[in-house]
Enzyme design. Structure first.
Site, mmCIF file in Angstrom:
data_model
loop_
_atom_site.group_PDB
_atom_site.id
_atom_site.type_symbol
_atom_site.label_atom_id
_atom_site.label_comp_id
_atom_site.label_asym_id
_atom_site.label_seq_id
_atom_site.Cartn_x
_atom_site.Cartn_y
_atom_site.Cartn_z
ATOM 1 N N GLU A 46 0.844 -1.212 0.000
ATOM 2 C CA GLU A 46 0.000 0.000 0.000
ATOM 3 C C GLU A 46 0.877 1.260 0.000
ATOM 4 O O GLU A 46 0.585 2.228 -0.707
ATOM 5 C CB GLU A 46 -0.953 -0.054 1.198
ATOM 6 C CG GLU A 46 -2.047 -1.116 1.030
ATOM 7 C CD GLU A 46 -2.810 -1.426 2.291
ATOM 8 O OE1 GLU A 46 -4.052 -1.413 2.245
ATOM 9 O OE2 GLU A 46 -2.164 -1.686 3.331
ATOM 10 N N GLU A 87 -3.315 -10.009 3.745
ATOM 11 C CA GLU A 87 -4.098 -9.721 4.950
ATOM 12 C C GLU A 87 -5.162 -10.777 5.252
ATOM 13 O O GLU A 87 -5.412 -11.095 6.414
ATOM 14 C CB GLU A 87 -4.775 -8.345 4.824
ATOM 15 C CG GLU A 87 -3.841 -7.157 4.980
ATOM 16 C CD GLU A 87 -3.208 -6.717 3.668
ATOM 17 O OE1 GLU A 87 -2.660 -5.607 3.624
ATOM 18 O OE2 GLU A 87 -3.222 -7.496 2.689
HETATM 19 N N1 T1G Z 1 4.509 -7.519 11.857
HETATM 20 C C1 T1G Z 1 5.213 -7.898 12.955
HETATM 21 N N2 T1G Z 1 6.186 -8.863 12.964
HETATM 22 C C2 T1G Z 1 6.436 -9.459 11.797
HETATM 23 C C3 T1G Z 1 5.735 -9.137 10.602
HETATM 24 C C4 T1G Z 1 4.734 -8.107 10.659
HETATM 25 N N3 T1G Z 1 4.045 -7.726 9.590
HETATM 26 N N4 T1G Z 1 6.214 -9.933 9.611
HETATM 27 C C5 T1G Z 1 7.171 -10.703 10.174
HETATM 28 N N5 T1G Z 1 7.307 -10.429 11.469
HETATM 29 C C6 T1G Z 1 8.270 -11.027 12.405
HETATM 30 C C7 T1G Z 1 8.001 -12.505 12.674
HETATM 31 O O1 T1G Z 1 7.085 -12.675 13.710
HETATM 32 C C8 T1G Z 1 9.388 -13.011 13.051
HETATM 33 O O2 T1G Z 1 9.631 -12.647 14.385
HETATM 34 C C9 T1G Z 1 10.305 -12.186 12.166
HETATM 35 O O3 T1G Z 1 9.548 -11.027 11.786
HETATM 36 C C10 T1G Z 1 10.733 -12.892 10.927
HETATM 37 O O4 T1G Z 1 9.578 -13.377 10.268
HETATM 38 C C11 T1G Z 1 -2.426 -2.033 6.816
HETATM 39 C C12 T1G Z 1 -3.438 -4.433 7.802
HETATM 40 C C13 T1G Z 1 7.771 -11.230 5.570
HETATM 41 C C14 T1G Z 1 7.430 -13.291 4.277
HETATM 42 O O5 T1G Z 1 0.989 -10.573 6.545
HETATM 43 O O6 T1G Z 1 4.652 -13.256 5.734
HETATM 44 O O7 T1G Z 1 -0.202 -4.761 6.527
HETATM 45 O O8 T1G Z 1 9.798 -14.882 15.398
HETATM 46 O O9 T1G Z 1 10.135 -15.813 10.542
HETATM 47 O O10 T1G Z 1 10.124 -16.685 6.964
HETATM 48 O O11 T1G Z 1 -3.433 -3.151 5.061
HETATM 49 O O12 T1G Z 1 7.242 -12.889 7.938
HETATM 50 O O13 T1G Z 1 11.835 -13.648 14.726
HETATM 51 O O14 T1G Z 1 10.439 -12.863 16.651
HETATM 52 O O15 T1G Z 1 8.190 -15.083 9.094
HETATM 53 O O16 T1G Z 1 11.674 -14.837 6.200
HETATM 54 C C15 T1G Z 1 0.490 -7.895 6.278
HETATM 55 C C16 T1G Z 1 3.676 -11.207 7.372
HETATM 56 C C17 T1G Z 1 0.352 -7.334 7.657
HETATM 57 C C18 T1G Z 1 3.310 -10.419 6.176
HETATM 58 C C19 T1G Z 1 9.224 -13.141 6.020
HETATM 59 N N6 T1G Z 1 1.788 -8.546 6.173
HETATM 60 N N7 T1G Z 1 5.034 -11.699 7.355
HETATM 61 O O17 T1G Z 1 9.179 -14.518 6.217
HETATM 62 O O18 T1G Z 1 10.576 -14.645 8.379
HETATM 63 S S1 T1G Z 1 -1.259 -6.649 7.854
HETATM 64 C C20 T1G Z 1 1.922 -9.855 6.316
HETATM 65 C C21 T1G Z 1 5.396 -12.724 6.532
HETATM 66 C C22 T1G Z 1 -1.198 -5.192 6.958
HETATM 67 C C23 T1G Z 1 -2.366 -3.267 5.974
HETATM 68 C C24 T1G Z 1 -2.523 -4.530 6.703
HETATM 69 C C25 T1G Z 1 6.791 -13.224 6.680
HETATM 70 C C26 T1G Z 1 7.774 -12.664 5.619
HETATM 71 P P1 T1G Z 1 10.452 -13.557 15.342
HETATM 72 P P2 T1G Z 1 9.558 -14.834 9.589
HETATM 73 P P3 T1G Z 1 10.459 -15.246 6.898
#
Ligand code: T1G
Ligand code: NAD
Length: 707
Positions: free
Chosen positions: A109, A129
């Site tokens: 976004e 999401e």
């Molecule tokens: N927020 C907080 N922590 C996050 C995070 C996030 N969005 N994404 C990853 N982490 C943390 C995760 O918990 C872990 O922590 C570390 O980062 C490494 O992640 C407004 C409402 C990016 C593909 O859904 O899919 O935006 O365990 O082990 O395998 O419209 O993380 O080390 O303490 O998964 O290399 C939308 C979520 C949010 C993406 C990387 N975004 N993340 O994968 O590492 S909602 C997502 C992922 C939003 C808007 C809306 C994956 C990754 P720790 P990891 P990875």
């Protein structure tokens, strides 16, 4: 500038670098800092254009999901993303987004609020999401259709899968793919567009004319099929649809309303729980964080049957050369034919290139001897489920394998310590329990024995990630976590048909609850003979006078093993289409009456409660015994190994949503009606219910204690 956002200059181009490890999530202070940088660069006469880039392994992985947990708990939401997006789009200088790694959710976004986007060849963009039970909440459902068209926007927002750079360019989301140095490529691009008008995505309406009601109807149908029971995918479709009939700002207002409704839903809490639960499994108290996992360069598998074949493919898929050994040429040929057929199927579906299939087949060495096993870093045994045979095999490989080699058993139920006792290296012996089909199912239960070393555990946990599996550590007991809980679940399903429910009633009730299939249908798929062999192996452990299911053994004695024989609990035609089996229903009724079991009509609600509460109660018992480290680990096991609906969070999270006091009351009701041997509530559950606590609070306390 702030710690998380840096502003630097290269001649007339300003560079905003977002540096909020590990994934540049838009946590507290980050959007504000980016906005500050945009406004500062935008008003600087020396600047012609602005490049925004992420530091570390990714662009922006979205909003900080942990903030949502706080909001749902009542904290005031910080509405900081929209002002940032407005500031970016209104900036007087062209803003070029330079994407590497992932631009996900709020990350995409932010990118779409920019005037131009360039992307590194291997990067991905997406709106995942819905996987968290929400929808894009920062204009994504309104900007994406304006860039990529309606059909693409619906697909990305309703189903949440990321797309690659090529697809993003082809669909108009990005303007250029940059090979090599992304920052240099972005700056070059910025110089090209510095004096051109800065196109605002919110005003690009031409692609909205591609709207067609059939697109939305097809997406709703697909969502009801592949996202059965989930509300967010339907909300995402409604939001994108709004873009085709409402002006941008009104569309964004509707998106925000739908986002809010999703955010405060139980499904969202469950899916966010599942997200963090999956990331918590690798945190194992007591294992030193600096322990170095061994590298697994070569593997060997014993047995090329249902599981051995899938495990062999899993290693080959991960780029690891693997030997697979069988006892006869016929068995070996059968196993290799299945492997070849599976790969050819993926090539046919366009999921795998022929060249990749050839590479993977070339990594597999089928043979009838132990030659080469001395070079393996791990040996995985997947022979028939029998203790004597497994101990014989472990004694054989112990004599051949190098000292650093890990010896792993794919046993479903057997005692890892007893298997290890057949070797002289109990510290290097553990369970690697894959799930069928092993090349597909994401779950890997890593079973620690009494003597299993930290190094062996750490090595297998790291290996699980390399094999693209979710590794969950389990203690050594009959059936470990998943199958131990499955026992009472399947027990109740069978008791319910003995008491008057039909096989279809039981399967339908659990299907409607959200399971991928009902318990008796699952048994027919796995093969009733598998359970039969295990019951025979453990007959000596059955408690006298305690009710046991009566019919499954009878079906097996009749040679009815389920789908593989065309008949089991139900009957299946040559295309595996299912239908009730009147003979089985008659057998059930006759057997139940002969055992003096009272038969009655049974509601779906009771079927669900008996099956799911049996699961939960056994989960609480093994949690108390330390077989599972966390309640959330149990949830990860059931979400990734048994197709428990993710939007319910897993059995233990589901129990929390019902309320442990209500779970306890229902268990006590069943205890009264069906006896304490089977239904005595787990002491842990009683304690938590008594103190108004939950399984989640228990996990939080443990995490806090572990520091
Ligand atoms: N927020 C907080 N922590 C996050 C995070 C996030 N969005 N994404 C990853 N982490 C943390 C995760 O918990 C872990 O922590 C570390 O980062 C490494 O992640 C407004 C409402 C990016 C593909 O859904 O899919 O935006 O365990 O082990 O395998 O419209 O993380 O080390 O303490 O998964 O290399 C939308 C979520 C949010 C993406 C990387 N975004 N993340 O994968 O590492 S909602 C997502 C992922 C939003 C808007 C809306 C994956 C990754 P720790 P990891 P990875
Ligand atoms: P299977 O009968 O399909 O395959 C077992 C294979 O082992 C056969 O091909 C047999 O020829 C071979 N074998 C037997 N002795 C051998 C030896 N000494 N050396 C080499 N090969 C030998 O069984 P399966 O379903 O693949 O189960 C294998 C193991 O995996 C069992 O312990 C089972 O409990 C476990 N498991 C099965 C499933 C499942 O869904 N089938 C799931 C998880 C774990």
């Amino acid at each position: 500038m702030s710690e998380t956002v840096r502003l630097t200059r290269q001649e007339e181009i300003d560079i905003i670098t977002i540096d909020n490890p590990p994934v540049n999530a838009l946590g507290p202070g980050v959007p504000e800092a980016i906005q500050g940088a945009i406004e500062s660069a935008g008003s600087d006469p020396g600047v012609n254009a602005i490049v925004v880039i992420g530091a570390g392994r990714t662009f922006i992985a979205g909003a900080d999901i942990r903030e949502f947990v706080k909001i749902v708990r009542g904290e005031k939401p910080r509405r900081t993303l929209l002002p940032l997006l407005t500031a970016i789009e209104a900036c007087a200088k062209p803003v070029i987004m330079a994407i590497h790694g992932q631009a996900l959710g709020g990350g995409l976004e932010v990118a779409m609020a920019g005037h131009y986007r360039v992307i590194a060849a291997g990067a991905q963009v997406g709106q995942p999401e819905v996987k968290l039970g929400i929808i894009p909440g920062a204009t994504g459902t309104q900007r994406l259709p304006r860039l990529a068209g309606i059909a693409k926007a619906v697909e990305m927002c309703a189903f949440g899968e990321p797309i690659g750079a090529g697809d993003a360019l082809a669909s108009g989301i990005v303007d250029r793919i940059v090979d090599g140095d992304l920052l240099a490529g972005a700056i070059a691009f910025a110089r090209e567009v510095a004096h051109m008008p800065a196109p605002r995505t919110s005003q690009r309406n031409s692609r909205l004319s591609e709207s067609d009601p059939a697109i939305f109807a097809a997406a709703r149908q697909q969502a009801q099929k592949t996202k059965r029971g989930q509300t967010a995918p339907l909300a995402a479709i409604e939001a994108v649809e709004a873009a085709t009939r409402l002006p941008f700002d009104e569309g964004c207002a509707l998106e925000a309303k739908l986002f809010g409704e999703c955010l405060y839903s139980t499904q969202c809490r469950a899916l966010i729980h599942a997200f963090f639960a999956e990331r918590a499994v690798s945190k194992i108290p007591g294992i030193p964080v600096d322990i170095q996992p061994r590298e697994i360069r070569r593997a060997a598998v014993i047995g090329a049957g249902t599981m051995g074949g899938g495990i062999t493919m899993t290693y080959a898929n991960a780029g690891i050369p693997v030997i697979v050994k069988e006892t006869s040429q016929e068995a070996l040929d059968r196993g290799m034919a299945t492997i070849r057929k599976n790969y050819a199927g993926s090539v046919k579906k366009g999921k795998l290139a022929q060249a990749a299939m050839d590479e993977r087949m070339a990594r597999i060495t089928p043979q009838l001897s132990y030659a080469g096993f001395e070079d393996a870093d791990i040996i995985v045994e997947a022979v028939f489920e029998g203790m004597a045979l497994k101990k014989q095999v472990f004694a054989e490989i112990d004599a051949i394998a190098k000292p650093s080699c890990i010896l792993a058993s794919n046993t479903s139920y057997l005692d890892i310590d007893e298997i290890a006792s057949a070797t002289g290296r109990a510290g290097m012996v553990l369970g690697n329990h894959f799930f069928s089909p092993a090349n597909v199912m994401r779950l890997l239960e890593i079973v620690r024995g009494e003597a299993t070393s930290h190094e062996a555990i750490a090595t297998c946990m790291a290996l699980a990630r390399k094999l693209k599996k979710v590794g969950v550590l389990a203690g050594n007991c009959r059936g470990f976590i998943g199958n131990r809980m499955l026992g009472p679940y399947l027990r109740e399903a069978q008791f319910l048909v003995e008491e008057g429910a039909t096989v279809a009633d039981v399967n339908q009730a659990m299907y409607d609850f959200g399971m991928a299939m009902g318990p008796l249908a699952m048994s027919d798929l796995a093969g009733l003979d598998v359970g039969w062999r295990i019951r025979k192996e453990f007959r000596h452990l059955e408690r006298p006078g305690v009710r046991q299911p009566l019919v499954a053994d009878l079906l097996c004695e009749m040679g009815r093993y389920g789908q593989k024989t065309g008949r089991g609990w139900s009957q299946y035609d040559e295309n595996r289409n299912v239908s009730p089996d009147p003979e089985t229903e008659t057998l059930i009724e006759k057997t139940a009456r002969a055992a003096g079991i009272e038969r009655r009509s049974i509601e779906a609600g009771e079927i669900v409660d008996r099956c799911v509460l049996a699961l939960i109660n056994e989960g609480a018992k093994l949690l108390e015994e330390g077989i599972a480290l966390r309640a959330s680990d149990i949830d990860v096991v059931y979400l990734n190994g048994y197709a428990f609906p993710a939007w319910r969070g897993g059995p233990m999270f589901y129990a929390d949503t019902i309320g442990l006091d209500r779970v306890l009351a229902r268990l006590e009701e069943f205890e009264t009606r069906h006896g304490g041997e089977l239904w005595s509530p787990a002491p842990l559950l009683k304690r938590l219910a008594g103190s108004g606590k939950t399984f989640s609070s228990l996990d939080q306390e443990a995490a806090a204690a572990a520091g």
